[in-house]
Design a protein around this motif. Structure first.
Motif, mmCIF file in Angstrom:
data_model
loop_
_atom_site.group_PDB
_atom_site.id
_atom_site.type_symbol
_atom_site.label_atom_id
_atom_site.label_comp_id
_atom_site.label_asym_id
_atom_site.label_seq_id
_atom_site.Cartn_x
_atom_site.Cartn_y
_atom_site.Cartn_z
ATOM 1 N N MET A 105 0.837 -1.200 0.000
ATOM 2 C CA MET A 105 0.000 0.000 0.000
ATOM 3 C C MET A 105 0.874 1.253 0.000
ATOM 4 O O MET A 105 2.093 1.177 0.077
ATOM 5 C CB MET A 105 -0.908 0.012 1.237
ATOM 6 N N HIS A 106 0.224 2.407 -0.110
ATOM 7 C CA HIS A 106 0.792 3.739 0.142
ATOM 8 C C HIS A 106 1.761 4.254 -0.924
ATOM 9 O O HIS A 106 2.052 5.447 -0.949
ATOM 10 C CB HIS A 106 1.515 3.789 1.491
ATOM 11 N N GLY A 107 2.292 3.394 -1.788
ATOM 12 C CA GLY A 107 3.264 3.844 -2.788
ATOM 13 C C GLY A 107 2.638 4.793 -3.788
ATOM 14 O O GLY A 107 1.451 4.704 -4.113
ATOM 15 N N LEU A 108 3.447 5.711 -4.311
ATOM 16 C CA LEU A 108 2.969 6.732 -5.245
ATOM 17 C C LEU A 108 3.392 6.420 -6.669
ATOM 18 O O LEU A 108 4.584 6.328 -6.973
ATOM 19 C CB LEU A 108 3.521 8.105 -4.851
ATOM 20 N N VAL A 109 2.395 6.277 -7.557
ATOM 21 C CA VAL A 109 2.630 6.174 -8.997
ATOM 22 C C VAL A 109 1.937 7.366 -9.640
ATOM 23 O O VAL A 109 0.718 7.511 -9.547
ATOM 24 C CB VAL A 109 2.065 4.866 -9.584
ATOM 25 N N LEU A 110 2.706 8.240 -10.274
ATOM 26 C CA LEU A 110 2.158 9.420 -10.940
ATOM 27 C C LEU A 110 2.025 9.163 -12.433
ATOM 28 O O LEU A 110 2.967 8.676 -13.071
ATOM 29 C CB LEU A 110 3.059 10.638 -10.716
ATOM 30 N N LEU A 111 0.856 9.501 -12.988
ATOM 31 C CA LEU A 111 0.571 9.262 -14.398
ATOM 32 C C LEU A 111 0.254 10.571 -15.114
ATOM 33 O O LEU A 111 -0.331 11.490 -14.528
ATOM 34 C CB LEU A 111 -0.626 8.315 -14.534
ATOM 35 N N ASP A 112 0.608 10.637 -16.405
ATOM 36 C CA ASP A 112 0.310 11.833 -17.198
ATOM 37 C C ASP A 112 -1.062 11.707 -17.855
ATOM 38 O O ASP A 112 -1.844 10.800 -17.534
ATOM 39 C CB ASP A 112 1.410 12.087 -18.228
ATOM 40 N N GLU A 113 -1.348 12.603 -18.779
ATOM 41 C CA GLU A 113 -2.673 12.644 -19.407
ATOM 42 C C GLU A 113 -2.973 11.389 -20.228
ATOM 43 O O GLU A 113 -4.133 11.083 -20.510
ATOM 44 C CB GLU A 113 -2.794 13.884 -20.286
ATOM 45 N N ASN A 114 -1.938 10.662 -20.614
ATOM 46 C CA ASN A 114 -2.110 9.410 -21.356
ATOM 47 C C ASN A 114 -1.955 8.182 -20.464
ATOM 48 O O ASN A 114 -1.808 7.070 -20.968
ATOM 49 C CB ASN A 114 -1.097 9.353 -22.500
ATOM 50 N N ASN A 115 -1.960 8.400 -19.158
ATOM 51 C CA ASN A 115 -1.770 7.331 -18.171
ATOM 52 C C ASN A 115 -0.424 6.637 -18.306
ATOM 53 O O ASN A 115 -0.282 5.454 -17.999
ATOM 54 C CB ASN A 115 -2.911 6.314 -18.237
ATOM 55 N N GLU A 116 0.566 7.412 -18.741
ATOM 56 C CA GLU A 116 1.942 6.922 -18.784
ATOM 57 C C GLU A 116 2.659 7.327 -17.497
ATOM 58 O O GLU A 116 2.434 8.419 -16.963
ATOM 59 C CB GLU A 116 2.688 7.505 -19.997
ATOM 60 N N VAL A 117 3.536 6.453 -17.010
ATOM 61 C CA VAL A 117 4.258 6.703 -15.770
ATOM 62 C C VAL A 117 5.228 7.874 -15.938
ATOM 63 O O VAL A 117 5.992 7.929 -16.905
ATOM 64 C CB VAL A 117 5.024 5.437 -15.345
ATOM 65 N N LEU A 118 5.215 8.800 -14.971
ATOM 66 C CA LEU A 118 6.048 10.002 -15.048
ATOM 67 C C LEU A 118 7.398 9.846 -14.345
ATOM 68 O O LEU A 118 8.353 10.551 -14.692
ATOM 69 C CB LEU A 118 5.309 11.187 -14.433
ATOM 70 N N ARG A 119 7.464 8.981 -13.352
ATOM 71 C CA ARG A 119 8.706 8.766 -12.603
ATOM 72 C C ARG A 119 8.617 7.411 -11.908
ATOM 73 O O ARG A 119 7.571 6.785 -11.900
ATOM 74 C CB ARG A 119 8.951 9.880 -11.570
ATOM 75 N N GLN A 120 9.709 6.979 -11.345
ATOM 76 C CA GLN A 120 9.692 5.750 -10.563
ATOM 77 C C GLN A 120 8.727 5.892 -9.386
ATOM 78 O O GLN A 120 8.535 6.983 -8.851
ATOM 79 C CB GLN A 120 11.102 5.424 -10.063
#
Length: 239
Positions: free
Chosen positions: A81-96
């Protein structure tokens, strides 16, 4: 005979179980992935590794299965739980992904207390501000990687991202959301108050679902990659 699959997306490996109607484990597979610790207190992973290793594990699981893919009625999830996954407007990963055991966010926890207030935070979220939760991670990226944060259109947790890659649907389950410090527990909705106080767009928060909700089926693309049938249904989490 019908079967279900349980996927446990852990911190060091993904564990996959094939279970029959009697609750017996027919087959199990574990696939590990790297933990990235570039500095003291940092703990990250590449979200694509979760998808790659889960797909590899499913192929291995199904290769030793006597039945057909259509015999597998559903898939459910548990995991970190709790981990951060950031996505852009195309739902592509922005960083680890920044994981639950990352402790870089002490200053951001204090920022939450300073802006929201200790008592108000507890009233809304029923939780204190801890480094492991997701909101401090969001604030860390907002402060230290503004160019990445500016591109962010949604955030999810690790198993949210994995399920998105398998079904094409992006949601978060309520009990997982309760560990982000952004959920208004009493109202069962994202807290616009906390978002506004901390200059976070509420639209960054994904739709919410219950743990027993059915949340999609396997996409044709992922069915071909994994060996699963496109009719395989998904429930959010095990247990």
């Amino acid at each position: 005979m019908k079967y279900v699959i349980g996927v446990d997306l852990g911190t060091s490996a993904v564990k996959i179980l094939l279970v029959n109607q009697q609750g017996e484990v027919v087959h199990s597979v574990s696939k590990s992935y790297a933990l990235i610790q570039e500095k003291t207190g940092y703990s990250e992973q590449n979200p694509h590794d979760w998808v790659t290793q889960t797909t590899s594990g499913l192929l291995e699981l199904l290769s030793g299965f006597d039945g057909t893919a259509e015999d597998i009625e559903g898939i459910s999830f548990s995991g970190q739980m709790h981990g951060l996954v950031l996505l852009d407007e195309n739902n592509e990963v922005l960083r680890q992904a920044i994981l639950w055991n990352d402790t870089r966010t002490t200053a951001e926890c204090q920022q939450i207390y300073d802006v929201v207030g200790n008592e108000r935070l507890l009233e809304i979220t029923k939780n204190p501000a801890l480094e492991g939760f997701t909101l401090p991670k969001i604030l860390w990226v907002q402060k230290h990687e503004p160019e990445i944060f500016a591109k962010a259109k949604s955030f999810v947790l690790p198993k949210d991202y994995l399920r998105f890659k398998m079904t094409g649907n992006l949601e978060m389950e309520f009990s997982d959301a309760a560990g982000t410090l952004l959920l208004d527990i009493s109202k069962k909705q994202w807290s616009t108050e906390i978002c506004e106080l901390l200059n976070i767009d509420p639209n960054l928060c994904p739709p919410l679902v219950y743990s027993h909700d059915e949340v999609g089926t396997v996409t044709a693309e992922y069915a071909e990659a994994s060996g699963l049938a496109p009719t395989t249904r998904f429930c959010w989490r095990c247990g």
